[in-house]
Enzyme design. Structure first.
Site, PDB file in Angstrom:
ATOM      1  N   ARG A  60      94.810 132.650 -57.122  1.00  0.00           N
ATOM      2  CA  ARG A  60      94.651 132.730 -56.461  1.00  0.00           C
ATOM      3  C   ARG A  60      92.655 132.772 -56.730  1.00  0.00           C
ATOM      4  O   ARG A  60      92.011 131.868 -55.681  1.00  0.00           O
ATOM      5  CB  ARG A  60      94.518 134.667 -56.024  1.00  0.00           C
ATOM      6  CG  ARG A  60      94.015 134.848 -54.589  1.00  0.00           C
ATOM      7  CD  ARG A  60      94.370 135.871 -53.729  1.00  0.00           C
ATOM      8  NE  ARG A  60      94.963 137.301 -54.893  1.00  0.00           N
ATOM      9  CZ  ARG A  60      94.550 138.323 -55.265  1.00  0.00           C
ATOM     10  NH1 ARG A  60      92.994 138.000 -55.352  1.00  0.00           N
ATOM     11  NH2 ARG A  60      95.133 138.670 -56.021  1.00  0.00           N
ATOM     12  N   TYR A 112      87.619 122.605 -31.805  1.00  0.00           N
ATOM     13  CA  TYR A 112      88.776 123.347 -32.149  1.00  0.00           C
ATOM     14  C   TYR A 112      88.967 124.113 -31.316  1.00  0.00           C
ATOM     15  O   TYR A 112      88.454 125.795 -31.464  1.00  0.00           O
ATOM     16  CB  TYR A 112      88.978 122.709 -33.366  1.00  0.00           C
ATOM     17  CG  TYR A 112      89.960 123.293 -33.200  1.00  0.00           C
ATOM     18  CD1 TYR A 112      91.559 122.125 -33.489  1.00  0.00           C
ATOM     19  CD2 TYR A 112      91.322 124.209 -34.294  1.00  0.00           C
ATOM     20  CE1 TYR A 112      93.057 122.660 -33.772  1.00  0.00           C
ATOM     21  CE2 TYR A 112      91.588 124.459 -34.831  1.00  0.00           C
ATOM     22  CZ  TYR A 112      93.024 124.056 -34.270  1.00  0.00           C
ATOM     23  OH  TYR A 112      94.449 124.089 -34.336  1.00  0.00           O
ATOM     24  N   LYS A 209      93.912 116.961 -41.276  1.00  0.00           N
ATOM     25  CA  LYS A 209      93.841 115.144 -41.111  1.00  0.00           C
ATOM     26  C   LYS A 209      94.041 114.945 -41.840  1.00  0.00           C
ATOM     27  O   LYS A 209      94.129 114.490 -42.396  1.00  0.00           O
ATOM     28  CB  LYS A 209      93.101 116.473 -39.805  1.00  0.00           C
ATOM     29  CG  LYS A 209      92.717 117.006 -38.863  1.00  0.00           C
ATOM     30  CD  LYS A 209      94.160 117.936 -38.125  1.00  0.00           C
ATOM     31  CE  LYS A 209      94.217 118.841 -38.180  1.00  0.00           C
ATOM     32  NZ  LYS A 209      93.037 120.032 -37.519  1.00  0.00           N
TER      33      LYS A 209
HETATM   34  C1  LIG Z   1      93.012 121.098 -36.909  1.00  0.00           C
HETATM   35  C2  LIG Z   1      91.278 121.439 -36.994  1.00  0.00           C
HETATM   36  C3  LIG Z   1      90.996 122.827 -37.404  1.00  0.00           C
HETATM   37  C4  LIG Z   1      91.866 123.399 -37.799  1.00  0.00           C
HETATM   38  O1  LIG Z   1      91.968 123.524 -38.949  1.00  0.00           O
HETATM   39  P1  LIG Z   1      94.085 124.118 -39.448  1.00  0.00           P
HETATM   40  O2  LIG Z   1      94.140 123.252 -40.932  1.00  0.00           O
HETATM   41  O3  LIG Z   1      94.801 123.229 -38.224  1.00  0.00           O
HETATM   42  O4  LIG Z   1      93.455 125.586 -39.440  1.00  0.00           O
HETATM   43  C5  LIG Z   1      89.941 122.828 -37.095  1.00  0.00           C
HETATM   44  N1  LIG Z   1      88.833 122.209 -36.398  1.00  0.00           N
HETATM   45  C6  LIG Z   1      88.958 120.406 -36.424  1.00  0.00           C
HETATM   46  C7  LIG Z   1      88.217 119.923 -35.397  1.00  0.00           C
HETATM   47  C8  LIG Z   1      90.655 120.750 -36.397  1.00  0.00           C
HETATM   48  O5  LIG Z   1      90.432 119.580 -36.126  1.00  0.00           O
END
Ligand SMILES: *Cc1c(COP(=O)(O)O)cnc(C)c1O
Length: 399
Positions: A60, A112, A209
């Site tokens: 962790r 977001y 992403k």
């Molecule tokens: C998807 C996204 C998040 C959140 O990320 P997760 O990995 O889905 O928790 C935050 N900021 C942006 C710009 C995103 O596209």
């Protein structure tokens, strides 16, 4: 693992970002010679003796696979430290804990939706307050300033309206008032933009992403260079436990190896599709920072090395939305972005459903807005798919 041995075999200073993305901080595993970073699927590590440690005690807190990833993202973002979390929201949730309850933060209104929900609905209850403004306008940022303002949190380009906020100007402004600048750099990735170099204090990412890039894992990052803030964030990470798993760390490391060639192709495809969309009679307006008539085109050129793979557009008629979403076949109707597969999203009901209507509309997220995360397929195939979907919209409308 002997960290010094790695550094000796691989002096990172002289290499460009393509090389760093491929090799990370460690060229190979010094014990076995493995070129792919091993997945250290172990929750705990044996101590050599009382008061002695291999540097790894409990996963962790620190895990060798995650550590390789954390050092690699720091290298690419030009920061000193990286921390990997189990999702982007895990990372963003850690960042807010750097601020004392009672603090006020100025936030990009067009960001977001999950960040909005976390801050407004959840941290609002713990005494934090937020002003949601169009941060691409400096006057709006200035107007939102209060005596208790402790931070400015921006997304640039913004999600989904692709507005560009000046990172350097934002950093200078908030530093003059003793606050921190946090930049969500998910959209451009470190391949195209390095906010720390422009004065940001903290960079956050949804590694889900572009960094991992294949729609196959969740991950999140914080990158920074201040040692005191890093120590605090390490404590938050190990105390709360949203640390990234060894396997997901490995998947993200593997994704990062091809970040450069993917980003270049995402960008090329997005530009091509954005230009094509502009010529369609059913489309009212296209939002893409690579257009010369984008309101912040010059600023974008100054602070970023590319435009990325995200394109948003307004259809002229809301009735076409459902038909378009149902008629695309190669392009997939799904949330998320940044993967090799092209996805189409309806922000109103998907990514931005948590945002109140008035604020959503003032940011530009209406019932005619469509967002594309352009993948790395052949652009002509993507255009053919959009083209047949648009033809179907026309046919349905003439019925
Ligand atoms: C998807 C996204 C998040 C959140 O990320 P997760 O990995 O889905 O928790 C935050 N900021 C942006 C710009 C995103 O596209």
């Amino acid at each position: 693992m002997n960290e010094e041995a790695h550094c000796k075999t691989y002096p990172q200073d002289g290499f460009s970002r393509s090389t760093l993305a491929v090799h990370g901080v460690t060229l190979f595993d010094p014990v076995t010679g493995a070129i792919s970073t091993p997945i250290y699927q172990s929750s705990t590590f044996c101590h050599p003796g009382l008061g002695k440690s291999t540097g790894f005690d409990y996963s962790r807190e620190v895990n060798p696979t995650r550590q390789e990833l954390e050092k690699t993202i720091a290298l690419l973002e030009k920061g000193k430290y990286g921390l990997a979390f189990s999702s982007g929201m895990g990372a963003i949730s850690a960042v807010i804990k750097l601020f004392k309850p009672g603090s006020h933060l100025i936030m990009s209104e067009d960001l977001y939706g999950g960040t909005y929900r976390l801050f407004n609905d959840y941290y609002g209850k713990y005494g934090y307050s937020f002003s949601w403004v169009d941060t691409s306008s400096f006057a709006s940022i200035e107007k939102a300033l209060k005596s208790e303002t402790a931070g400015l949190f921006i997304e640039t380009p913004s999600n989904p309206m692709m507005k560009v906020t000046g990172i350097k100007g934002s950093a200078e402004f908030i530093h003059r008032h003793g606050g921190l600048l946090v930049v969500d750099n998910t959209f451009l990735s470190p391949w195209y933009q390095n906010p720390l170099e422009l004065g940001a204090d903290l960079v956050v990412h949804s590694g889900t992403k572009y960094l991992s890039g294949h729609n196959d894992t969740l991950s999140g990052f914080i990158v920074l260079s201040d040692p005191a803030l890093e120590a605090e964030l390490r404590t938050i990470q190990k105390s709360e436990g949203a640390s990234l798993s060894p396997f997901d760390s490995w998947l993200t490391l593997r994704g990062i190896k091809t970040l450069g060639i993917r980003m270049e192709k995402h960008s090329l495809n997005a530009k091509r599709i954005a230009s094509w969309l502009r010529e369609q009679s059913l489309v009212e307006k296209v939002f893409y920072p690579g257009f010369e008539d984008h309101p912040q085109y010059r600023l974008s050129r100054e602070q970023a090395r590319g435009d990325g793979g995200m394109v948003s557009f307004y259809l002229k008629h809301a009735e076409d939305v459902a038909v378009l979403l149902r008629s695309v076949s190669l392009i997939l109707f799904a949330e998320s972005l940044g993967g090799v597969e092209t996805l189409i999203t309806y922000p109103l009901v998907q990514t931005h459903s948590a945002i109140p209507e008035a604020m959503r509309l003032s940011a530009g997220v209406n019932d005619r807005l469509i967002r594309l995360s352009v993948g790395i397929e052949d652009p002509e195939d993507l255009i053919a798919d959009l083209s047949q979907a648009i033809e179907t919209c026309k046919k349905e409308r003439n019925k």
